[in-house]
Design an enzyme around this catalytic site. Structure first.
Site: not given
Length: 339
Positions: A14, A58, A74, A79, A97
């Site tokens: 995404i 991360y 992620l 999230h 989301k």
């Protein structure tokens, strides 16, 4: 002009649509770094997308003082935890989301965001497109809202996809359903309450239920809601293996009704409104994508303090409604919660 330097957590698909492509059209933003769980994967992704810096973890990206903000795409279950870590590191956050695994986790993130003074924004990108602003205007011209219906259907090509994994925060309600709930909140009179729900649970092993009663991902979910002043709403969200993408909303008001087909990708949407039997509007989306408009709003909020409609505090209510819908359907909310 100071550039907003954004780092990406993970290499989710995404990101190309939601951040990397839009960044080319938002000159005040640069995607400056990417992190993955191993260095080689991060380096390959960085080379593919011309990102200057790659981190094999991360935490290393969050520790970079040159990174102003992070994009968190992620898996759903990560999230909340990684948005909290980003806030603690002093970074603004654009979080995909659904904002968290459940309402309690969302509230924890919202509290941290409020205390930090940072911009922490849920990526409900459709909200930032001009056609959605037009949608709200037209709903106001139809008189009091009586009923809203919404449909989302996402094509998931394999049942091995992580979006079918309960432990990773999977389920149709978490994926497309959060858009539907947010849209109902946008258009309805006040905040709704869940009155009933029906789920189609997914079992990875046919004939065997989940290890914990109700701990299943939902392949489809239908939810009924009620607003103040006797207004009602209903939505259905589903995964389909070989069907078509759908994201439609219909609003009935005292003086007429309207349709918006493809509200999630509003730049491709088609909006028709009828008032007292006559066509009030027949308009199509155009211009920049919803993701580009979202990135522009994120950058503006950081630069000048302009509030965003999809704030961390706003996301808490959506997550509460998601939790309520799961319980009404006889399933557990995602994450470490109980009935």
């Amino acid at each position: 002009m100071d550039l907003l330097r954004i780092g990406v957590l993970g290499t989710a698909r995404i990101s190309a649509t939601a951040l990397l492509g839009p960044a080319a059209s938002v000159p005040e933003v640069i995607v400056a770094a990417v992190a993955a769980r191993d260095q080689s994967r991060a380096e390959a992704y960085a080379e593919q997308h011309e990102i200057p810096v790659a981190y094999g973890g991360y935490e290393a990206l969050l520790a970079d003082p040159d990174i102003d903000a992070v994009y968190n795409p992620l898996p759903n279950s990560l999230h909340g935890p990684w948005t909290l870590r980003a806030i603690a590191a002093g970074k603004h956050v654009l979080c995909e989301k659904p904002f968290a695994s459940n309402a309690a986790e969302a509230a924890q993130v919202a509290d941290a965001a409020a205390a930090s003074g940072l911009v922490v924004m849920e990526a409900m990108h459709y909200r930032y497109h001009p056609l959605i602003r037009r949608l709200r205007e037209l709903v106001g011209e139809l008189g009091p809202v009586r009923h809203i219906q919404c449909w989302t259907s996402f094509v998931i090509g394999s049942e091995e996809d992580i979006r079918y994994d309960y432990d990773l925060g999977g389920g149709a309600l978490m994926d497309g359903g959060c858009y539907a709930l947010d849209c109902l909140r946008l258009l309805g009179p006040g905040e709704p309450e869940v009155t009933a729900a029906l789920a189609d649970p997914y079992q990875r092993v046919p004939g065997r239920g989940p290890d914990r009663a109700g701990a299943a991902a939902d392949r489809a979910m239908a939810v009924r809601l009620a607003f103040a002043d006797d207004a009602t709403a209903w939505f259905e969200s589903a995964f389909t293996l070989d069907g078509e993408f759908r994201a439609d909303v219909h609003v009935s008001g005292q003086y007429g009704h309207l349709w918006l087909r493809d509200f999630i990708r509003a730049h491709r949407g088609h909006l028709v409104a009828i008032r007292n039997g006559s066509v009030l509007a027949d308009e199509r989306g155009a211009g920049d994508t919803t993701y580009t408009e979202q990135l522009r709003a994120f950058a503006a909020a950081i630069a000048s303090g302009i509030p965003v409609p999809t704030s961390a505090a706003h996301a808490v209510t959506t997550m509460r409604l998601i939790d309520d819908a799961y319980r009404a359907a006889g399933l557990l909310p995602r994450g470490r919660v109980t009935r």
